[in-house]
Design a protein around this motif. Structure first.
Motif, PDB file in Angstrom:
ATOM      1  N   ASP A 112       0.822  -1.208   0.000  1.00 42.83           N
ATOM      2  CA  ASP A 112       0.000   0.000   0.000  1.00 42.83           C
ATOM      3  C   ASP A 112       0.862   1.266   0.000  1.00 42.83           C
ATOM      4  O   ASP A 112       0.536   2.253  -0.659  1.00 42.83           O
ATOM      5  CB  ASP A 112      -0.964   0.005   1.188  1.00 42.83           C
ATOM      6  N   GLU A 113       1.963   1.247   0.747  1.00 46.21           N
ATOM      7  CA  GLU A 113       2.884   2.386   0.716  1.00 46.21           C
ATOM      8  C   GLU A 113       3.488   2.523  -0.683  1.00 46.21           C
ATOM      9  O   GLU A 113       3.632   3.631  -1.201  1.00 46.21           O
ATOM     10  CB  GLU A 113       3.995   2.211   1.746  1.00 46.21           C
ATOM     11  N   GLY A 114       3.824   1.400  -1.302  1.00 45.71           N
ATOM     12  CA  GLY A 114       4.359   1.412  -2.657  1.00 45.71           C
ATOM     13  C   GLY A 114       3.380   1.980  -3.666  1.00 45.71           C
ATOM     14  O   GLY A 114       3.769   2.697  -4.590  1.00 45.71           O
ATOM     15  N   ALA A 115       2.090   1.686  -3.473  1.00 47.94           N
ATOM     16  CA  ALA A 115       1.063   2.215  -4.382  1.00 47.94           C
ATOM     17  C   ALA A 115       1.047   3.740  -4.342  1.00 47.94           C
ATOM     18  O   ALA A 115       1.002   4.396  -5.387  1.00 47.94           O
ATOM     19  CB  ALA A 115      -0.305   1.650  -4.012  1.00 47.94           C
ATOM     20  N   GLY A 116       1.124   4.310  -3.154  1.00 46.89           N
ATOM     21  CA  GLY A 116       1.141   5.767  -3.026  1.00 46.89           C
ATOM     22  C   GLY A 116       2.392   6.377  -3.617  1.00 46.89           C
ATOM     23  O   GLY A 116       2.338   7.415  -4.287  1.00 46.89           O
ATOM     24  N   ILE A 117       3.524   5.741  -3.391  1.00 43.04           N
ATOM     25  CA  ILE A 117       4.785   6.252  -3.924  1.00 43.04           C
ATOM     26  C   ILE A 117       4.777   6.222  -5.454  1.00 43.04           C
ATOM     27  O   ILE A 117       5.182   7.169  -6.110  1.00 43.04           O
ATOM     28  CB  ILE A 117       5.971   5.448  -3.357  1.00 43.04           C
ATOM     29  N   MET A 118       4.273   5.123  -6.022  1.00 41.22           N
ATOM     30  CA  MET A 118       4.246   5.014  -7.481  1.00 41.22           C
ATOM     31  C   MET A 118       3.278   6.026  -8.097  1.00 41.22           C
ATOM     32  O   MET A 118       3.559   6.588  -9.156  1.00 41.22           O
ATOM     33  CB  MET A 118       3.871   3.584  -7.893  1.00 41.22           C
ATOM     34  N   ALA A 119       2.160   6.295  -7.432  1.00 36.98           N
ATOM     35  CA  ALA A 119       1.221   7.304  -7.917  1.00 36.98           C
ATOM     36  C   ALA A 119       1.900   8.684  -7.927  1.00 36.98           C
ATOM     37  O   ALA A 119       1.772   9.442  -8.903  1.00 36.98           O
ATOM     38  CB  ALA A 119      -0.035   7.322  -7.069  1.00 36.98           C
ATOM     39  N   ASP A 120       2.623   9.013  -6.859  1.00 36.91           N
ATOM     40  CA  ASP A 120       3.358  10.285  -6.801  1.00 36.91           C
ATOM     41  C   ASP A 120       4.424  10.346  -7.891  1.00 36.91           C
ATOM     42  O   ASP A 120       4.593  11.369  -8.561  1.00 36.91           O
ATOM     43  CB  ASP A 120       4.023  10.473  -5.433  1.00 36.91           C
ATOM     44  N   TYR A 121       5.155   9.251  -8.068  1.00 33.95           N
ATOM     45  CA  TYR A 121       6.206   9.189  -9.082  1.00 33.95           C
ATOM     46  C   TYR A 121       5.601   9.398 -10.474  1.00 33.95           C
ATOM     47  O   TYR A 121       6.167  10.104 -11.303  1.00 33.95           O
ATOM     48  CB  TYR A 121       6.936   7.849  -9.004  1.00 33.95           C
ATOM     49  N   GLY A 122       4.453   8.798 -10.727  1.00 36.77           N
ATOM     50  CA  GLY A 122       3.790   8.938 -12.023  1.00 36.77           C
ATOM     51  C   GLY A 122       3.364  10.366 -12.306  1.00 36.77           C
ATOM     52  O   GLY A 122       3.375  10.812 -13.461  1.00 36.77           O
ATOM     53  N   ARG A 123       2.986  11.120 -11.272  1.00 33.79           N
ATOM     54  CA  ARG A 123       2.642  12.536 -11.468  1.00 33.79           C
ATOM     55  C   ARG A 123       3.882  13.364 -11.795  1.00 33.79           C
ATOM     56  O   ARG A 123       3.829  14.279 -12.602  1.00 33.79           O
ATOM     57  CB  ARG A 123       1.945  13.087 -10.226  1.00 33.79           C
ATOM     58  N   GLU A 124       5.010  13.041 -11.147  1.00 35.01           N
ATOM     59  CA  GLU A 124       6.247  13.788 -11.376  1.00 35.01           C
ATOM     60  C   GLU A 124       6.952  13.398 -12.673  1.00 35.01           C
ATOM     61  O   GLU A 124       7.575  14.236 -13.322  1.00 35.01           O
ATOM     62  CB  GLU A 124       7.215  13.581 -10.205  1.00 35.01           C
ATOM     63  N   HIS A 125       6.899  12.119 -13.026  1.00 32.81           N
ATOM     64  CA  HIS A 125       7.608  11.605 -14.200  1.00 32.81           C
ATOM     65  C   HIS A 125       6.667  10.702 -15.009  1.00 32.81           C
ATOM     66  O   HIS A 125       6.863   9.485 -15.072  1.00 32.81           O
ATOM     67  CB  HIS A 125       8.843  10.801 -13.763  1.00 32.81           C
ATOM     68  N   PRO A 126       5.642  11.277 -15.649  1.00 29.87           N
ATOM     69  CA  PRO A 126       4.628  10.441 -16.311  1.00 29.87           C
ATOM     70  C   PRO A 126       5.179   9.559 -17.429  1.00 29.87           C
ATOM     71  O   PRO A 126       4.822   8.379 -17.530  1.00 29.87           O
ATOM     72  CB  PRO A 126       3.607  11.447 -16.848  1.00 29.87           C
ATOM     73  N   ARG A 127       6.049  10.090 -18.236  1.00 27.19           N
ATOM     74  CA  ARG A 127       6.584   9.311 -19.357  1.00 27.19           C
ATOM     75  C   ARG A 127       7.446   8.142 -18.861  1.00 27.19           C
ATOM     76  O   ARG A 127       7.304   7.016 -19.320  1.00 27.19           O
ATOM     77  CB  ARG A 127       7.407  10.233 -20.258  1.00 27.19           C
ATOM     78  N   THR A 128       8.325   8.420 -17.912  1.00 33.73           N
ATOM     79  CA  THR A 128       9.183   7.376 -17.363  1.00 33.73           C
ATOM     80  C   THR A 128       8.355   6.303 -16.659  1.00 33.73           C
ATOM     81  O   THR A 128       8.636   5.115 -16.790  1.00 33.73           O
ATOM     82  CB  THR A 128      10.208   7.981 -16.384  1.00 33.73           C
ATOM     83  N   ALA A 129       7.325   6.717 -15.928  1.00 31.39           N
ATOM     84  CA  ALA A 129       6.474   5.755 -15.223  1.00 31.39           C
ATOM     85  C   ALA A 129       5.763   4.834 -16.215  1.00 31.39           C
ATOM     86  O   ALA A 129       5.684   3.622 -15.995  1.00 31.39           O
ATOM     87  CB  ALA A 129       5.460   6.495 -14.347  1.00 31.39           C
ATOM     88  N   ARG A 130       5.249   5.403 -17.312  1.00 29.16           N
ATOM     89  CA  ARG A 130       4.578   4.569 -18.321  1.00 29.16           C
ATOM     90  C   ARG A 130       5.551   3.584 -18.947  1.00 29.16           C
ATOM     91  O   ARG A 130       5.230   2.406 -19.130  1.00 29.16           O
ATOM     92  CB  ARG A 130       3.948   5.445 -19.401  1.00 29.16           C
ATOM     93  N   ARG A 131       6.747   4.044 -19.269  1.00 29.42           N
ATOM     94  CA  ARG A 131       7.751   3.156 -19.876  1.00 29.42           C
ATOM     95  C   ARG A 131       8.174   2.044 -18.914  1.00 29.42           C
ATOM     96  O   ARG A 131       8.333   0.899 -19.317  1.00 29.42           O
ATOM     97  CB  ARG A 131       8.969   3.954 -20.318  1.00 29.42           C
ATOM     98  N   LEU A 132       8.372   2.409 -17.659  1.00 27.82           N
ATOM     99  CA  LEU A 132       8.750   1.420 -16.658  1.00 27.82           C
ATOM    100  C   LEU A 132       7.668   0.348 -16.532  1.00 27.82           C
ATOM    101  O   LEU A 132       7.960  -0.847 -16.535  1.00 27.82           O
ATOM    102  CB  LEU A 132       8.988   2.085 -15.305  1.00 27.82           C
TER     103      LEU A 132
END
Length: 172
Positions: A112-132
């Motif tokens: 659950d902590e990871g879910a929140g972190i990944m959501a934040d990361y996706g807002r900051e780095h949307p392209r990188t998050a999609r590629r990952l």
């Protein structure tokens, strides 16, 4: 072998020339050029759980809390990554961030902590998050719900400095 090591949905850990290319940033840190990688990468020193030898891995910093010298990193290859398994066995280690070394202790985050972190990361780095997510075979549409699913799947580790800077009070 554990199920994580044979999971067909996870990409294989690089071997051969791909492994050499992935490990090239270690050389930048070793010759003092770590700052060229900016604040997005750190060099993790860890001890081999079987060999006892010093090992190194360059990891992307997913979140950084400067006042507390706390870095969050993700194991894209899941819990089968050697650095992740080595930290599980021996959580006290050293990281190099830029040209500075910090003694840290690894804390393994919940899904659950990871879910929140990944959501934040996706807002900051949307392209990188999609590629990952696409590379890892996870939902890659970039929506917050897809990022949360990915965050529950990817193991996250928080590396907290063992000593706090003099200007910041120690947490009780």
């Amino acid at each position: 072998m554990t199920p994580d090591e044979t999971d067909p949905a996870r990409p294989r850990v690089p071997t051969g020339w791909r492994r050499l290319a992935a490990r090239a940033p270690i050389l930048l840190f070793r010759v003092g050029l770590g700052p060229l990688l900016g604040r997005r990468f750190l060099l993790l020193h860890h001890v081999g759980r079987v060999s006892g030898n010093d090992r190194r891995a360059v990891l992307e910093v997913v979140a950084y809390e400067a006042p507390y010298r706390c870095w969050t990193v993700a194991s894209g290859f899941g819990p089968r990554s050697h650095w992740y398994r080595n930290l599980r066995a021996q959580p006290k280690t050293v990281v190099q961030f830029g040209n500075r070394h910090h003694a840290v202790t690894a804390h393994f985050l919940t899904p659950d902590e990871g879910a929140g972190i990944m959501a934040d990361y996706g807002r900051e780095h949307p392209r990188t998050a999609r590629r990952l997510c696409a590379y890892l075979g996870l939902p890659a549409d970039g929506t917050e719900s897809a990022l949360r699913v990915a965050g529950r799947t990817i193991p996250f580790v928080r590396l907290e400095a063992d000593t706090h800077p003099p200007s910041a009070p120690r947490r009780p």
